[in-house]
Design a protein around this motif. Structure first.
Motif, short mmCIF file in Angstrom:
data_model
loop_
_atom_site.label_atom_id
_atom_site.label_comp_id
_atom_site.label_asym_id
_atom_site.label_seq_id
_atom_site.Cartn_x
_atom_site.Cartn_y
_atom_site.Cartn_z
N ILE A 118 13.10 22.23 -11.00
CA ILE A 118 12.56 21.00 -10.47
C ILE A 118 12.22 20.12 -11.66
O ILE A 118 11.39 20.49 -12.49
N ASN A 119 12.88 18.97 -11.76
CA ASN A 119 12.66 18.15 -12.95
C ASN A 119 12.77 16.66 -12.65
O ASN A 119 13.80 16.17 -12.22
N LEU A 120 11.64 15.96 -12.88
CA LEU A 120 11.65 14.52 -12.95
C LEU A 120 11.55 14.14 -14.43
O LEU A 120 10.87 14.81 -15.21
N GLY A 121 12.23 13.09 -14.82
CA GLY A 121 12.19 12.66 -16.22
C GLY A 121 11.97 11.16 -16.33
O GLY A 121 12.44 10.39 -15.50
N VAL A 122 11.21 10.76 -17.36
CA VAL A 122 11.07 9.34 -17.67
C VAL A 122 12.23 8.97 -18.59
O VAL A 122 12.31 9.44 -19.73
N ASP A 123 13.15 8.17 -18.10
CA ASP A 123 14.35 7.83 -18.87
C ASP A 123 14.13 6.69 -19.86
O ASP A 123 14.80 6.63 -20.89
N SER A 124 13.22 5.77 -19.54
CA SER A 124 13.02 4.63 -20.44
C SER A 124 11.68 3.98 -20.16
O SER A 124 11.10 4.14 -19.09
N ILE A 125 11.20 3.26 -21.16
CA ILE A 125 10.02 2.42 -21.01
C ILE A 125 10.33 1.11 -21.70
O ILE A 125 10.94 1.09 -22.78
N LYS A 126 9.94 0.02 -21.08
CA LYS A 126 10.23 -1.31 -21.61
C LYS A 126 8.98 -2.18 -21.50
O LYS A 126 8.28 -2.14 -20.49
N LEU A 127 8.72 -2.93 -22.54
CA LEU A 127 7.62 -3.89 -22.53
C LEU A 127 8.17 -5.24 -22.11
O LEU A 127 8.99 -5.83 -22.83
N ASN A 128 7.76 -5.74 -20.96
CA ASN A 128 8.30 -6.99 -20.45
C ASN A 128 7.56 -8.21 -20.99
O ASN A 128 8.05 -9.33 -20.85
N THR A 129 6.40 -8.01 -21.57
CA THR A 129 5.63 -9.11 -22.16
C THR A 129 6.14 -9.39 -23.57
O THR A 129 6.34 -8.47 -24.36
N GLN A 130 6.34 -10.66 -23.89
CA GLN A 130 6.84 -11.01 -25.22
C GLN A 130 5.84 -11.80 -26.05
O GLN A 130 6.09 -12.09 -27.22
N ILE A 131 4.71 -12.18 -25.45
CA ILE A 131 3.64 -12.85 -26.18
C ILE A 131 2.38 -12.03 -25.99
O ILE A 131 1.94 -11.80 -24.87
N PHE A 132 1.82 -11.55 -27.10
CA PHE A 132 0.67 -10.65 -27.03
C PHE A 132 -0.61 -11.42 -27.35
O PHE A 132 -0.76 -11.98 -28.44
N GLU A 133 -1.54 -11.43 -26.39
CA GLU A 133 -2.84 -12.06 -26.57
C GLU A 133 -3.91 -11.08 -26.09
O GLU A 133 -3.82 -10.55 -24.98
N LYS A 134 -4.90 -10.84 -26.94
CA LYS A 134 -5.97 -9.94 -26.57
C LYS A 134 -6.66 -10.44 -25.31
O LYS A 134 -6.90 -11.63 -25.14
N ASN A 135 -6.99 -9.49 -24.43
CA ASN A 135 -7.66 -9.74 -23.15
C ASN A 135 -6.76 -10.45 -22.13
O ASN A 135 -7.25 -10.91 -21.10
N LYS A 136 -5.44 -10.51 -22.41
CA LYS A 136 -4.48 -11.06 -21.45
C LYS A 136 -3.63 -9.93 -20.90
O LYS A 136 -3.59 -8.83 -21.43
N GLN A 137 -2.92 -10.23 -19.81
CA GLN A 137 -2.12 -9.21 -19.14
C GLN A 137 -0.86 -8.86 -19.94
O GLN A 137 -0.25 -9.74 -20.57
N ILE A 138 -0.51 -7.58 -19.93
CA ILE A 138 0.78 -7.14 -20.46
C ILE A 138 1.47 -6.32 -19.37
O ILE A 138 0.81 -5.66 -18.56
N ASN A 139 2.80 -6.38 -19.36
CA ASN A 139 3.57 -5.76 -18.29
C ASN A 139 4.59 -4.78 -18.85
O ASN A 139 5.27 -5.08 -19.83
N PHE A 140 4.68 -3.63 -18.20
CA PHE A 140 5.62 -2.58 -18.60
C PHE A 140 6.52 -2.22 -17.43
O PHE A 140 6.17 -2.38 -16.26
N GLN A 141 7.69 -1.70 -17.77
CA GLN A 141 8.66 -1.24 -16.80
C GLN A 141 9.18 0.11 -17.25
O GLN A 141 9.55 0.29 -18.41
N ALA A 142 9.18 1.08 -16.36
CA ALA A 142 9.67 2.42 -16.70
C ALA A 142 10.68 2.87 -15.65
O ALA A 142 10.57 2.53 -14.47
N SER A 143 11.67 3.65 -16.10
CA SER A 143 12.66 4.21 -15.20
C SER A 143 12.42 5.72 -15.09
O SER A 143 12.35 6.41 -16.10
N VAL A 144 12.28 6.21 -13.86
CA VAL A 144 12.04 7.63 -13.60
C VAL A 144 13.15 8.16 -12.70
O VAL A 144 13.54 7.51 -11.73
#
Length: 537
Positions: A118-144
């Motif tokens: 029985i195996n699930l795997g995380v195939d990738s992780i991607k950061l969708n945010t391209q401007i980084f500001e402290k205390n602001k939202q950041i968005n990630f995308q992962a493929s499982v």
């Protein structure tokens, strides 16, 4: 598999020589034959599970070389493997006839594939945010993906930022099904930020994590370069406003640039016509990952600008259009790409995305072509605001000088927002555009000293001496056997970082058959039958 290997030793006689060859990449593992059975058992016990992939073909070549040099009459290979799909070889071009190396040898195969995993795997992780500001939202995308043959396999998927759980979701997948998972979190840290997406433990643990890293400066260091000090008057007012921004601003006349080190800055704003030696300084800054924001000078010289752009490998501007200080028939924006990262979080209500165009009296006619992105276009299809990738850095070009004789842009409410966002975008670094797997060789920024300090994902520190006679801007680094984030320092200064992840081919729960193993052996020149041993024989 270790226990089976140690039990096999009981079948050998005193004086027999045994070599242990793990099918994992470990350059320090001792593969020399030995007749000391206790040492051989110790070597077997010391084999560690590794995320670094090695193929059966590589292992058999090593075994063949050992047997070819051996003077023993009986030569035997015992192959203990589950024959996981993809483990025989990477590509057919690697295969060669090694029958001479394996001459007069016997091959025994013991199948280690005892159950359906029985195996699930995380195939990738991607950061969708391209401007980084402290205390602001950041968005990630992962493929499982569910790699097993069982339907309805569930797990909890968690996002960790600097080892703190930031978000989680439950997921259920059918056999061979993949899903994209989206996470949103708040960026609370500056400096090097390490993020990972992780699953709960299952039968194959190494693929339950994927890592990504990005750098968020505590203070963004910005350099203003000018021919005419007054050209950057409005830019200066915006960037020095500590209520709006977190910038550390320095200024130089373009004539002072040759004696200045640009590498300490995150971004440069230029309203100047640099000459050849200073152009090369600026180009090196961009190539090494810096960001450049370009305004034409108020007394724009088209020949100087064309030379500057050509040296930066940007398209040449065509010339200037309009008349300074003339309010007759001002030009305006035609089209705005609101999907560009510069406009992320710029509007509280995304359904009301609208920018009032300034009145533009005089501008540089510039077309970014296929090499750039036209972010804001004019009615004549030229570009008001465009972006380019150059080397490891980015360039943003405005087609106007930020002075009131050219346009009303500095008076518009969008001017401080768009200027600040441009600086943040240029300074934000997310290096993880390529996948780096365990065992891959990578290029690391060369330290200014003759010693590179490496901090591995397990926090082990290694000091590597660098050949002072080499003048490349990078060094090769191949000791990537652990998953996680590697940090590279020159002295105490962080100069580079990478995230290394597992090879998705190791996630599969599909396996070769014995006949497929036989076909592979035939391709490398093996002419004898393989002897299949059942567990316990």
């Amino acid at each position: 598999s270790k226990q089976l290997a140690k039990e096999l030793i009981n079948n050998f006689k005193s004086g027999d020589e045994i070599a242990v060859i793990p099918i994992v990449a470990d350059p320090n593992f001792q593969t020399n034959p030995s007749s000391d059975f206790s040492l051989v058992q110790k070597l077997i016990e010391e084999i560690q599970t590794s995320s670094t992939r090695k193929t059966l073909n590589e292992a058999l070549i090593t075994a063949g070389k050992i047997l070819y040099e051996s003077k023993n009459f009986n030569k035997e290979i015992y192959l203990l493997t589950d024959l996981q799909s993809g483990s025989l070889y990477n590509q057919e071009s690697e295969l060669s006839k090694i029958s001479e190396l394996l001459k007069d040898s016997k091959l025994f195969y013991i199948d280690l594939n005892k159950k359906s995993s029985i195996n699930l795997g995380v195939d990738s992780i991607k950061l969708n945010t391209q401007i980084f500001e402290k205390n602001k939202q950041i968005n990630f995308q992962a493929s499982v993906k569910n790699y097993s043959d069982v339907n309805g396999v569930g797990s909890v998927v968690s996002l960790f930022i600097n080892n703190k759980r930031s978000a989680q979701q439950s997921i259920t997948l059918n056999s061979k099904e993949s899903k994209e998972i989206y996470f949103e979190s708040t960026l609370n840290d500056t400096g090097l930020v390490n993020a990972s997406v992780e699953l709960e433990d299952d039968d194959i643990i190494p693929d339950n994590k994927q890592f990504i890293s990005f750098y968020v400066p505590d203070k963004i260091k910005v350099l203003l370069l000018y021919d005419n000090y007054e050209d950057l008057k409005f830019v200066r007012l915006v960037l020095n406003n500590q209520v709006l921004n977190n910038f550390q601003v320095s200024e130089l006349s373009i004539l002072q640039l040759p004696s200045h080190n640009l590498q300490k800055y995150d971004a440069i704003v230029i309203a100047a016509n640099p000459v050849d030696n200073t152009i090369q300084q600026i180009k090196s800054f961009i190539d090494n990952g810096g960001g450049l924001l370009v305004f034409p000078t108020s007394n724009g010289n088209i020949n100087s600008i064309q030379n500057f752009f050509e040296r930066l490998e940007l398209p040449k501007p065509d010339g200037f259009v309009g008349k300074q200080n003339s309010i007759e028939s001002p030009a305006q924006f035609e089209k705005i790409d609101f999907n560009h990262p510069l406009f992320a979080n710029l509007f509280e209500d995304r359904s009301k995305t609208k920018l009032d165009s300034p009145e533009i009296y005089y501008y540089m006619k510039f077309n970014p072509g296929i090499r750039g992105k036209n972010i804001i276009s004019m009615f004549d299809k030229s570009s008001f605001l465009s972006e380019f990738r150059a080397g490891s850095g980015k360039v943003i070009v405005f087609n106007i000088s930020p002075v009131l004789s050219w346009s009303t842009f500095p008076l518009k409410s969008v001017f401080p927002a768009l200027l600040s966002k441009s600086i943040l975008y240029l300074a934000s670094q997310n290096k993880e555009e390529q996948n780096i797997f365990c065992g891959d060789e990578v290029f690391i920024t060369r330290p200014t000293s003759n010693q590179l300090k490496v901090i591995y994902p397990n926090e082990v520190v290694e000091l590597i001496n660098v050949d002072a006679s080499q003048n490349q801007s990078y060094i090769r680094f191949a000791n990537t056997g652990l998953i996680g984030t590697y940090r590279f320092y020159s002295g105490n200064k962080l100069i580079d970082y990478i995230s290394v992840n597992h090879d998705p081919r190791e996630s599969t729960t599909e396996y070769y058959s014995v006949s497929e193993l036989e076909n592979y052996l035939e391709n490398i020149g093996w002419e004898e039958n393989i002897i299949v041993l059942e567990d316990g024989q």
